[in-house]
Design an enzyme around this catalytic site. Structure first.
Site, PDB file in Angstrom:
ATOM      1  N   GLY A  86       8.079 -25.563  26.578  1.00  0.00           N
ATOM      2  CA  GLY A  86       6.819 -26.294  26.581  1.00  0.00           C
ATOM      3  C   GLY A  86       6.805 -27.497  25.658  1.00  0.00           C
ATOM      4  CB  CYS A  87       3.912 -29.475  24.422  1.00  0.00           C
ATOM      5  SG  CYS A  87       3.060 -29.738  25.995  1.00  0.00           S
ATOM      6  CG  ASN A  88       6.838 -25.469  21.372  1.00  0.00           C
ATOM      7  OD1 ASN A  88       6.047 -25.124  22.237  1.00  0.00           O
ATOM      8  ND2 ASN A  88       7.975 -24.817  21.148  1.00  0.00           N
TER       9      ASN A  88
END
Length: 359
Positions: A142-144
């Site tokens: 995901g975004c991390n």
């Protein structure tokens, strides 16, 4: 103050980004998708996003957009991702002053589709990189994930002084969209954009001071919030027969509430305070997320100017967003030798990732 040794640290030697040739304003998207629900329209128009690059299906004779099958979405993920990833790598190598044959390690990150072999193998073939290039694919974090992967790339670079490693974040978010008019899908559809970003990492042989205004990566930290493990998900939607994103409305407050603890963990043992940080490169997670992080860390709007600028111009680009912000900071010319910076990403887990950098 006890900072890690800058001379032995890996450094960000260059950066490059890429977005689709097609972009849309939020109002254009509402018209294209024939959205009339006032709640959904408000969501789009009050998102602090002006335009986003997206790869949408061609319009039919009546102007409507075809509903893409999961197979079509996966093909778009692969084809558009390879195109954007190549452009980002080419731009990064140009910024670094390196050639494709110089790359010895390639790490590719994506969360908008699944394919085997992954983007690392496809880019090596597409760009003629050395077939002995070591590689890693990080899928589904995901975004991390950009900072998770950067930690791995940094470790490789430190173990191979003088050799060039690349991190490439490839996110075709329009390959993960479901259009059904619900608020669940509309939150996602109002936020994410397509894009890729690449950063070159190298550790100089024999150490030595920073040169050329590039930052040394001194320390990484992670903080996972197990109680919010389901707050951000990309999983199978039986109703649509597709994968789809799920974003809990409480995400901004969960991330904000744990941001200070994450920063304390990063700075522990360094003698540094938040006030000692000169530059902040924060993931463009969304207006509420950025505002929550800013308030909880005591940052100014100026501190997150590049974060909000990327959100405005491109939307949330998932794992590559922070590199778009870093590129703007690097181009701005405001960084001075000795300045300190924090890189920060947030995503599923729920997770907050941070890195400490020094120019």
């Amino acid at each position: 103050m006890s900072l890690p040794d800058t001379g032995a640290a890996a450094r960000l030697a260059g950066v490059g980004t890429a977005v689709p040739d097609t972009s849309y304003s939020q109002r254009e998207l509402l018209d294209l998708l024939a959205v009339t629900d006032p709640r959904v329209r408000s969501l789009f128009l009050n998102s602090a996003i002006e335009r986003r690059g997206l790869t949408l299906p061609a319009a039919g004779p009546d102007g409507s957009r075809a509903v893409e099958s999961q197979g079509a979405l996966l093909r778009k993920h692969t084809e558009q991702g390879l195109l954007l990833g190549r452009r980002a790598v080419e731009n990064c190598l140009a910024d670094t002053g390196a050639r494709p044959s110089d790359v010895r390690y390639l790490c590719c990150v994506t969360s908008t589709g699944f394919l085997t072999p992954g983007f690392s193998a496809l880019l090596i073939k597409e760009m003629g990189l050395d077939v002995g290039c070591s590689r890693l694919d990080v899928v589904g974090m995901g975004c991390n994930a950009g900072l998770n992967a950067l930690a791995a790339v940094t470790g490789w670079a430190r173990a191979h002084p003088g050799e060039l490693a690349l991190l490439v974040c490839v996110e075709v978010c329009s390959a993960a969209y479901v259009f059904d008019g619900t608020m669940r899908s509309s939150v996602v559809n109002s936020l994410f954009g397509d894009g890729a970003a690449a950063v070159a990492v190298t550790a100089p042989r024999g150490g030595g001071p920073n040169a050329g205004g590039v930052p040394a990566l001194l320390k990484f930290s992670s903080r996972i919030i197990p109680d919010a493990v389901d707050a951000m998900r990309y999983d199978w939607d039986e109703g649509h027969g597709k994968f789809s994103f799920w974003l809990d409305p409480q995400i901004p407050y969960v991330v904000g509430a744990h941001a200070e603890g994450a920063l304390e963990r990063l700075l522990h043992g360094t003698g540094l305070l938040a006030s000692d940080i000169d530059h902040w490169v924060v993931h463009s997670g969304g207006k509420k997320v950025v505002d929550s992080v800013r308030v909880n860390l005591g940052l100014t709007r100026h501190d997150v100017r590049h974060t909000t600028g990327v959100l405005r111009d491109h939307g949330n680009l998932s794992s590559g967003s922070f590199l778009f912000s870093y590129q703007r900071l690097a181009a701005e010319g405001s960084v001075r030798p000795g300045d300190l910076g924090v890189l920060m990403t947030m995503g599923p887990g729920s997770t907050i990732e941070m890195a400490l950098a020094r120019w």
